[in-house]
Design an enzyme around this catalytic site. Structure first.
Site, mmCIF file in Angstrom:
data_model
loop_
_atom_site.group_PDB
_atom_site.id
_atom_site.type_symbol
_atom_site.label_atom_id
_atom_site.label_comp_id
_atom_site.label_asym_id
_atom_site.label_seq_id
_atom_site.Cartn_x
_atom_site.Cartn_y
_atom_site.Cartn_z
ATOM 1 N N ASP A 16 0.830 -1.212 0.000
ATOM 2 C CA ASP A 16 0.000 0.000 0.000
ATOM 3 C C ASP A 16 0.863 1.260 0.000
ATOM 4 O O ASP A 16 1.957 1.269 0.569
ATOM 5 C CB ASP A 16 -0.897 -0.022 1.249
ATOM 6 C CG ASP A 16 -2.027 0.994 1.145
ATOM 7 O OD1 ASP A 16 -2.338 1.458 0.026
ATOM 8 O OD2 ASP A 16 -2.602 1.326 2.190
ATOM 9 N N HIS A 33 2.322 3.346 -9.082
ATOM 10 C CA HIS A 33 2.164 1.907 -9.308
ATOM 11 C C HIS A 33 3.362 1.343 -10.087
ATOM 12 O O HIS A 33 3.814 0.224 -9.822
ATOM 13 C CB HIS A 33 0.858 1.617 -10.041
ATOM 14 C CG HIS A 33 -0.366 1.962 -9.229
ATOM 15 N ND1 HIS A 33 -0.515 1.592 -7.912
ATOM 16 C CD2 HIS A 33 -1.501 2.652 -9.546
ATOM 17 C CE1 HIS A 33 -1.683 2.035 -7.451
ATOM 18 N NE2 HIS A 33 -2.289 2.688 -8.431
ATOM 19 N N LEU A 127 11.780 -19.736 -5.139
ATOM 20 C CA LEU A 127 10.773 -18.940 -4.407
ATOM 21 C C LEU A 127 9.435 -19.086 -5.108
ATOM 22 O O LEU A 127 9.363 -18.980 -6.342
ATOM 23 C CB LEU A 127 11.185 -17.456 -4.409
ATOM 24 C CG LEU A 127 10.165 -16.473 -3.823
ATOM 25 C CD1 LEU A 127 10.194 -16.508 -2.292
ATOM 26 C CD2 LEU A 127 10.441 -15.032 -4.281
HETATM 27 C C1 FPP Z 1 -2.105 0.145 -3.176
HETATM 28 O O1 FPP Z 1 -1.631 1.466 -3.201
HETATM 29 C C2 FPP Z 1 -1.595 -0.562 -4.316
HETATM 30 C C3 FPP Z 1 -2.359 -1.098 -5.291
HETATM 31 C C4 FPP Z 1 -3.818 -1.012 -5.338
HETATM 32 C C5 FPP Z 1 -1.737 -1.796 -6.393
HETATM 33 C C6 FPP Z 1 -0.478 -2.510 -6.034
HETATM 34 C C7 FPP Z 1 0.232 -2.737 -7.255
HETATM 35 C C8 FPP Z 1 1.581 -2.745 -7.413
HETATM 36 C C9 FPP Z 1 2.564 -2.636 -6.328
HETATM 37 C C10 FPP Z 1 2.152 -2.880 -8.720
HETATM 38 C C11 FPP Z 1 2.075 -4.270 -9.192
HETATM 39 C C12 FPP Z 1 0.796 -4.401 -9.854
HETATM 40 C C13 FPP Z 1 0.551 -4.939 -11.010
HETATM 41 C C14 FPP Z 1 -0.734 -4.576 -11.599
HETATM 42 C C15 FPP Z 1 1.502 -5.832 -11.731
HETATM 43 P P1 FPP Z 1 -2.701 2.611 -3.280
HETATM 44 O O2 FPP Z 1 -2.922 2.934 -4.717
HETATM 45 O O3 FPP Z 1 -3.925 2.234 -2.524
HETATM 46 O O4 FPP Z 1 -1.929 3.769 -2.576
HETATM 47 P P2 FPP Z 1 -2.556 4.907 -1.662
HETATM 48 O O5 FPP Z 1 -3.117 4.224 -0.449
HETATM 49 O O6 FPP Z 1 -1.361 5.736 -1.333
HETATM 50 O O7 FPP Z 1 -3.574 5.626 -2.488
#
Ligand code: FPP
Length: 242
Positions: A16, A33, A127
């Site tokens: 997150d 992302h 892994l």
């Molecule tokens: C949460 O951060 C993250 C996500 C919803 C997506 C996680 C995805 C990745 C780490 C990239 C890998 C993904 C793919 C599709 C290959 P948030 O957007 O909720 O962050 P915030 O809480 O700061 O808004």
């Protein structure tokens, strides 16, 4: 404090904070992302070095469809890009990929990409990387129960575990959530029963080896009691006074 636990065999992560990482730099959320994918590649390598056997990450939840359409399509594009560009490297590192979640909701192209990546990495043993994509803990539980019911099987803890999306690995020992929030957000609801939970304020794109080591260090000194008492765990029973 002295470490009491062996290193975790299975670590799961709610990655997150990508959006806030980008917003704090006045960048579009999708840039966060993208940096999140870089962060994931880094943590995969760190897990291999630390001999962690299973890493499970939450990449797209059942509820993430409710985000703005451009962010949803951006995340789908990132997944398509990662499938075409990153699998060769994971293959070299000995990573076996599993995609965990409801594939029915995904485009045929992405579904095919997930299947190819799983097949291509199927003989790797260094892994296991479970990527939860279009995944929700409630979906997983309901889906397992529906499968058992359709086969006329009794619903028991054991049969459920065999029917669930992570039946190919042991339950997570440690669940990390980055980004400062203190909740599971529908991640591994069943499998989290006895996992140790660790919440890091670090935003996912900044979550580096040192941040992982801080989580592992805290895990090492947690007392895992599985419903028993501390005295039972340490083998120091005191005779009750009469
Ligand atoms: C949460 O951060 C993250 C996500 C919803 C997506 C996680 C995805 C990745 C780490 C990239 C890998 C993904 C793919 C599709 C290959 P948030 O957007 O909720 O962050 P915030 O809480 O700061 O808004």
């Amino acid at each position: 404090m002295e470490p009491t636990n062996a290193p975790p065999a299975h670590v799961a992560i709610v990655m997150d904070g990508n959006g806030r990482w980008a917003a704090s730099r006045l960048l579009p959320r999708i840039v966060g992302h993208k940096r999140g994918i870089d962060g994931l590649k880094r943590i995969v390598k760190a897990c291999v070095v630390r001999k962690i056997q299973v890493l499970t990450v939450f990449a797209f939840s059942s509820e993430n469809w409710n985000r703005p359409a451009d962010e949803v399509s951006g995340l789908m594009d990132l997944m398509a890009m990662a499938l075409s560009k990153e699998v060769a490297q994971l293959q070299q590192e000995g990573v076996r990929l599993y995609f965990v979640g409801n594939r029915a909701g995904l485009s045929p192209a992405i579904r095919a990409g997930l299947e190819q990546a799983e097949a291509r990495t199927a003989s790797n043993t260094t892994l296991v990387l479970n990527v939860c994509f279009n995944y929700g803990g409630k979906w997983d539980i309901a889906n397992a129960a529906a499968q058992l019911a359709a086969q006329g099987m009794a619903i028991t803890e054991e049969s459920m575990e065999g029917a669930m999306a992570l039946s190919h690995c042991a339950e997570p020992d440690l669940i990390i959530r980055t980004g400062g929030e203190h909740r599971l957000s529908n991640f591994l609801l069943w499998q989290a029963a006895y996992a140790e939970l660790y919440f890091s304020p670090v935003l996912w794109p900044d979550f580096d080896d040192a941040a992982l080591d801080a989580a592992l260090l805290e895990y090492a000194v947690r007392e895992r009691r599985y419903g028993k008492t501390s005295a039972q765990i340490h083998g120091s029973f005191k005779r009750a006074k009469v």
